[in-house]
Scaffold this motif. Structure first.
Motif, PDB file in Angstrom:
ATOM      1  N   SER A 356       0.837  -1.194   0.000  1.00  0.00           N
ATOM      2  CA  SER A 356       0.000   0.000   0.000  1.00  0.00           C
ATOM      3  C   SER A 356       0.877   1.251   0.000  1.00  0.00           C
ATOM      4  O   SER A 356       1.913   1.282   0.655  1.00  0.00           O
ATOM      5  N   PRO A 357       0.474   2.286  -0.735  1.00  0.00           N
ATOM      6  CA  PRO A 357       1.292   3.507  -0.754  1.00  0.00           C
ATOM      7  C   PRO A 357       1.234   4.281   0.561  1.00  0.00           C
ATOM      8  O   PRO A 357       2.012   5.215   0.739  1.00  0.00           O
ATOM      9  N   LEU A 358       0.352   3.912   1.456  1.00  0.00           N
ATOM     10  CA  LEU A 358       0.279   4.641   2.718  1.00  0.00           C
ATOM     11  C   LEU A 358       1.530   4.376   3.544  1.00  0.00           C
ATOM     12  O   LEU A 358       2.070   3.277   3.552  1.00  0.00           O
ATOM     13  N   ARG A 359       2.005   5.390   4.215  1.00  0.00           N
ATOM     14  CA  ARG A 359       3.158   5.244   5.097  1.00  0.00           C
ATOM     15  C   ARG A 359       2.782   5.716   6.480  1.00  0.00           C
ATOM     16  O   ARG A 359       2.075   6.704   6.597  1.00  0.00           O
ATOM     17  N   PRO A 360       3.304   5.101   7.544  1.00  0.00           N
ATOM     18  CA  PRO A 360       4.205   3.962   7.514  1.00  0.00           C
ATOM     19  C   PRO A 360       3.574   2.668   6.982  1.00  0.00           C
ATOM     20  O   PRO A 360       2.359   2.526   6.955  1.00  0.00           O
ATOM     21  N   ASP A 361       4.461   1.774   6.581  1.00  0.00           N
ATOM     22  CA  ASP A 361       4.076   0.506   5.996  1.00  0.00           C
ATOM     23  C   ASP A 361       3.724  -0.459   7.121  1.00  0.00           C
ATOM     24  O   ASP A 361       4.567  -1.207   7.604  1.00  0.00           O
ATOM     25  N   ALA A 362       2.494  -0.386   7.577  1.00  0.00           N
ATOM     26  CA  ALA A 362       2.094  -1.207   8.724  1.00  0.00           C
ATOM     27  C   ALA A 362       0.575  -1.248   8.802  1.00  0.00           C
ATOM     28  O   ALA A 362      -0.104  -0.481   8.120  1.00  0.00           O
ATOM     29  N   ALA A 363       0.062  -2.159   9.633  1.00  0.00           N
ATOM     30  CA  ALA A 363      -1.378  -2.210   9.846  1.00  0.00           C
ATOM     31  C   ALA A 363      -1.814  -0.914  10.513  1.00  0.00           C
ATOM     32  O   ALA A 363      -1.170  -0.445  11.443  1.00  0.00           O
ATOM     33  N   PRO A 751      -1.825   6.320  -7.028  1.00  0.00           N
ATOM     34  CA  PRO A 751      -1.549   7.410  -7.951  1.00  0.00           C
ATOM     35  C   PRO A 751      -1.297   6.960  -9.379  1.00  0.00           C
ATOM     36  O   PRO A 751      -1.484   7.719 -10.305  1.00  0.00           O
ATOM     37  N   VAL A 752      -0.843   5.761  -9.558  1.00  0.00           N
ATOM     38  CA  VAL A 752      -0.372   5.364 -10.884  1.00  0.00           C
ATOM     39  C   VAL A 752      -0.986   4.040 -11.271  1.00  0.00           C
ATOM     40  O   VAL A 752      -1.580   3.346 -10.464  1.00  0.00           O
ATOM     41  N   ALA A 753      -0.807   3.711 -12.529  1.00  0.00           N
ATOM     42  CA  ALA A 753      -1.274   2.413 -12.995  1.00  0.00           C
ATOM     43  C   ALA A 753      -0.513   1.341 -12.243  1.00  0.00           C
ATOM     44  O   ALA A 753       0.675   1.483 -11.978  1.00  0.00           O
TER      45      ALA A 753
END
Lengths: 760, 206
Positions: A356-363, A751-753
């Motif tokens: 997932s592009p969300l940061r931080p990379d965690a649940a 954001p991107v393909a």
């Protein structure tokens, strides 16, 4: 009056929630009501009749477990009628229960023993012979049943049915002939079967591994963590004669809810293995010989120095196990980046998944937060296999009313508990996930307030899923359009909703796009940042989250090197680029790596047999293997360094919900073995650095000072129950869900393909 | 039903239909087992597993149910199961004598089956037919009060009468005292079909 009821129990007045049963209410009042069948996690059945109490204005005695409090209730647990009834219950139970306590595993920690001592009469009137059965019956390879000891409280069967959700154990026959059993020839094959041993209030169910190994009073206990998966269940390690004799649950309601899976409970034998590495070894010609630490560390340092000076640091690789503790991982990355000068550093041997592009990379949420969800989408995840105790939590959420939507071609364990089970054809997970995004957009089920305030990029998203109409998605996935509609509607309108997926899903092409669509779904419906609404990419290994947090991979943000004066010293000297584990293995096959430091990893054991890989390892100038048990790579090693197992050291692990939890030493490492962080520390010093950490907590203190998400954490704060990062800056308390605070940064839709979104 | 341990397609279909009759699929287990026993005469493991599979429950659940009920036989029984009541009224009325006569005539006691596979003798605690003491249950039919002559007549009849059914089957004599053949309602459209909590394999695709 609100939802509290005032009750008087043995003269103590307490206010307790309405609807609470009397056993729990008495506990709150500090009064003990003896029980056998009652268990706070199971529905009361009133089977054992031990919990009798007398209630004013109620005739006779009643069972406390099946009686709920009412306002003004006056309860007496010491009424003469109660005392007599309880003595009678025990006399009946002991009419058949054998008095083999001196040879029974439960002796010394047995509720029947304790209750008999506390509430039983002095003598029994029964002089008749007791029942005799063939003993024991092996219910499975793990669990034995001594039927004559069973008092038929049904805790085991109820656990399987209510908590594990299966009927792998059952009750047969009727009346006096009732037994706990399985179909003849059928194994008690639940992956959670071991919990029944702990639940059994007598010694009827015993562990084949523990049976006759120890008595409770000659056991030493220590708190610890299970390191078999990313849930991080809390355990109690019981040791005797410098061996683990059993692991028990050390209930942490936020993590494990008091349960363990069988893999965790019974999977400790590696730690007791006679082949454990106890002595450093160095290569002498064609064979390894035992060496002292000084020599081994010197050889390892020399080997690394030689390669770095002759071939450059880019030919050195460091591979670490995601089961190692944060302290080990942190020092390993410092050693690689700041001391050796390489970014060839990874915790994975296989390509990294798209995430997932969300940061931080965690649940974003917590394990316990799932209980608040009304809808849970389980996308290509099989917790039963990879995070078993989380499987129980999801079933609990379902029993609390959450609608589960399982999206999986396989019939996973959770499919039977799901409101909807969508079975997309293999390779079409992305189409299905995009189809759900399309439906939510098309049906106007978007959480517009959230999208406007918190997100950006919805127009691009709208354009990208424009073609993913239900008809097309149904045609290509094989999932009927009405099912898609139902799933989308549940997600969008029956909140809070959580989305759970396997983080490794992103390693496949369709999975990668599905992972990105999962984030879009969460943002579209505003289901992120609060209890019950979260995005859960499930990591698998015990400290995989820690490896992500501490940057144990190339081309990702890594912790800055602390300056000697304290504080951050920036990333000076940290080489850019670097190879991932998979790339390192390719380089190894091509003969391009010259030195490799394996920490708890053995590619020859973990990957399919591969001649080129073996040749690559053989061709290394320096191969340092640090592990706790022998493995095939060690036969090719120039230096072998013996590490410590999870119960022989201090350290912390970070679980799949960002909870940092502590390990404690229950035993000393065998022979001359040392904790891994210490070995890395010693190796760094042999390489001429000023690493100076006296204990694991010093390393952790440095982690807390340089890793933003770990700021404010200390061993003291982590304590026995762990703490979820990040801490709230102002209060120093757990901040809870990620993305809770609107802040300034907006959460971006993919954001991107998808094809270009792959990160590593 | 080649080996006599498995269910016929007809019985399977009937059990399948039963699963749609109740609000909860699993409620079909009990009548399902009864149909299986009616067909095979007893409940071999294979048949129990088959019923469990059709209903969609763990085979353990079937086993638990089958062991709970006294009228499910988990071992082969004779074509006619003669169950002598040993309740208080029958006991005083001479059930011991009835068992004695059966032992003389058939050579078997409670729990035993004749070599020709025709008769099994067993006992019951109380058949709730005290007005007919000493009584017995022959398959699904009440007989009694029994004396030596009537017992002999019964045995003669059982040996010669082709219409006596097998265990739990249709009563053959039209005495009006027989336990009726299970009659199950047709599906209530308000229930079933919309419950997707327990999707059967393959469901969710079609």
């Amino acid at each position: 009056m609100d939802n509290l009821a005032t009750v008087t129990i043995d003269g103590r007045v307490v206010k307790v929630p309405r609807g609470m049963n009397l056993v729990e209410a008495a506990r709150l009042a500090g009064v003990e009501i003896p029980v056998f069948c009652y268990h706070s996690k199971l529905k009361p059945v009133g089977a054992c009749r031990m919990c009798y109490v007398a209630i004013e204005k109620v005739p006779g005695v009643v069972t406390a477990c099946t009686t709920t409090v009412t306002d003004g209730m006056v309860v007496n647990t010491k009424d003469p009628r109660v005392v007599k009834a309880q003595q009678g219950v025990l006399e009946f139970l002991l009419a058949n229960h054998p008095l083999d306590c001196p040879v029974c595993d439960r002796g010394g920690e047995c509720p029947l023993q304790n209750n008999t001592f506390g509430y039983g009469g002095p003598v029994s009137r029964y002089v008749e012979p007791k029942r005799h059965f063939a003993k024991p019956i092996p219910l499975s390879r793990r669990i034995l049943l001594d039927r004559e000891r069973c008092i038929l409280c049904y805790r085991c069967v109820r656990f399987q049915k209510e908590i594990a959700g299966d009927e792998t154990l059952t009750v047969i026959n009727r009346g006096a002939r009732v037994e706990i059993a399985t179909l003849p020839g059928r194994e008690f094959d639940s992956p959670f079967s071991g919990n029944t041993i702990e639940l059994c209030p007598v010694g009827a169910l015993t562990s084949a591994l523990y049976r006759f190994k120890a008595r409770p009073w000659d056991i030493r206990s220590s708190p610890s963590l299970c390191d078999q998966c990313s849930v991080g269940c809390n355990v109690r390690v019981d040791t005797r004669n410098r061996q683990i004799v059993r692991l028990l649950s050390r209930e942490n309601a936020a993590v494990d809810d008091g349960w363990l899976c069988d893999r965790g409970r019974f999977g400790y034998e590696f730690a007791n293995h006679p082949d454990r590495l106890t002595q450093p070894q160095v290569r002498e010609g064609t064979r390894l010989r035992a060496a002292e630490w000084e020599e081994a560390l010197y050889q390892a340092a020399q080997g690394l120095r030689q390669v770095v000076s002759q071939r450059g640091p880019g030919t050195v690789g460091v591979l670490v196990s995601p089961r190692l503790a944060n302290e080990d991982l942190y020092l390993a990355q410092r050693l690689a980046r700041a001391v050796i000068g390489t970014s060839n550093l990874d915790y994975r041997l296989t390509p990294h998944p798209t995430v997932s592009p969300l940061r931080p990379d965690a649940a974003s949420g917590s394990i316990v937060g799932l209980e608040k969800a009304r809808t849970i989408l389980i996308l290509g995840a099989d917790p039963l296999n990879h995070q078993p105790v989380l499987d129980l939590r999801l079933k609990k959420a379902a029993s609390l009313g959450a609608r589960l939507i399982v999206v999986d071609e396989k019939q996973t364990d959770l499919a039977a508990f799901a409101r909807l089970w969508l079975r997309p054809r293999s390779g079409s997970l992305d189409t299905l996930a995009r189809g759900l995004v399309h439906l939510i957009l098309a049906n106007g089920q978007v959480n517009q307030e959230f999208v406007d305030r918190r997100t950006e990029g919805i127009d691009a998203l709208r354009a990208r899923v424009a073609d993913d109409t239900p008809e097309r998605v149904a045609a290509s996935t094989g999932v009927p359009a009405p099912l898609l509609e139902q799933a989308a509607t549940l997600l969008a309108t029956n909140g809070p909703a959580s989305i759970v997926y396997d983080r490794d899903l992103g390693a496949s092409d369709d999975g990668a796009a599905a992972v990105l669509a999962a984030t879009d779904l969460a943002l579209l419906t505003g289901n992120i940042g609060r209890d019950g609404a979260g995005l859960y990419p499930l990591v698998r290994a015990a400290n995989e989250q820690g490896a992500l947090d501490l940057g144990l991979m190339p081309r990702r943000p890594s912790p800055p090197t602390p300056s000697p004066t304290g504080g951050e010293g920036g990333h000076a000297g940290c080489p850019a680029g670097g190879m991932t584990g998979a790339e390192m293995l390719d380089a190894l096959r091509a003969g391009q790596l010259k030195a490799l430091y394996l920490l708890g990893v053995d590619p020859l054991r973990e990957l399919p047999d591969d001649r080129a890989l073996r040749d690559g390892l053989t061709g290394l100038t320096t191969l340092i293997v640090q592990d706790i048990l022998p493995g095939p790579a060690q036969e090719l090693a120039t230096v072998v360094l013996p590490g410590a197992a999870f119960h022989e050291r201090e350290g912390t692990l970070t679980n799949l919900e960002r909870r940092v939890q502590r390990l404690w030493p229950a035993l000393k490492p065998p022979g001359k073995a040392r904790p891994d962080w210490q070995i890395i520390h010693d190796l760094a010093r042999a390489l001429g650095t000023s690493f100076d950490y006296a204990q694991a907590s010093d390393v952790f203190a440095e982690i807390a000072s340089v890793v933003p998400t770990y700021r404010g954490l200390t061993y003291g704060k982590v304590g026995l129950k762990g703490v979820q990062w990040p801490l709230d800056v102002a209060s120093g308390q757990e901040a809870g869900s990620l993305y809770e605070d609107p802040g300034d940064t907006r959460l971006a839709f993919t954001p991107v393909a998808p094809s270009t979104a792959r990160i590593v | 039903m080649s080996d006599g341990l498995r269910l016929s397609a007809k019985t399977r279909a009937e059990i399948e239909r039963l699963t749609t009759v109740y609000p909860v699929r699993r409620s079909a287990l009990l009548p399902g087992l009864r149909l299986a026993q009616r067909e095979i005469g007893w409940l071999p493991r294979e048949a129990m597993d088959e019923v469990a599979e059709i209903v969609g429950v763990d085979p353990n659940a079937c086993y638990a149910l089958a062991t709970f009920y006294d009228l499910f036989y988990r071992e082969p029984v004779g074509k006619y199961v003669i169950g002598v009541c040993e309740g208080l009224a029958c006991h005083l009325g001479g059930s011991g004598r009835v068992l004695g006569w059966l032992k003389e005539r058939l050579g078997i006691g409670p729990g035993e089956t004749t070599a020709d596979g025709l008769f099994t003798v067993r006992t019951f605690e109380c058949l709730a037919a005290c007005d007919r003491a000493p009584c017995a249950l022959v398959n699904d039919e009440y007989v009694g009060p029994l004396d030596e002559a009537r017992l002999d007549e019964l045995l003669r009849e059982l040996r010669s009468h082709p219409n006596w059914s097998r265990v739990s089957g249709v009563g053959g004599r039209g005495s009006g005292a027989s336990i009726p053949d299970p009659q199950y309602p047709t599906p209530d459209p308000r229930h079933s079909t919309t419950d997707t909590r327990h999707p059967a394999p393959g469901e969710g695709r079609s």
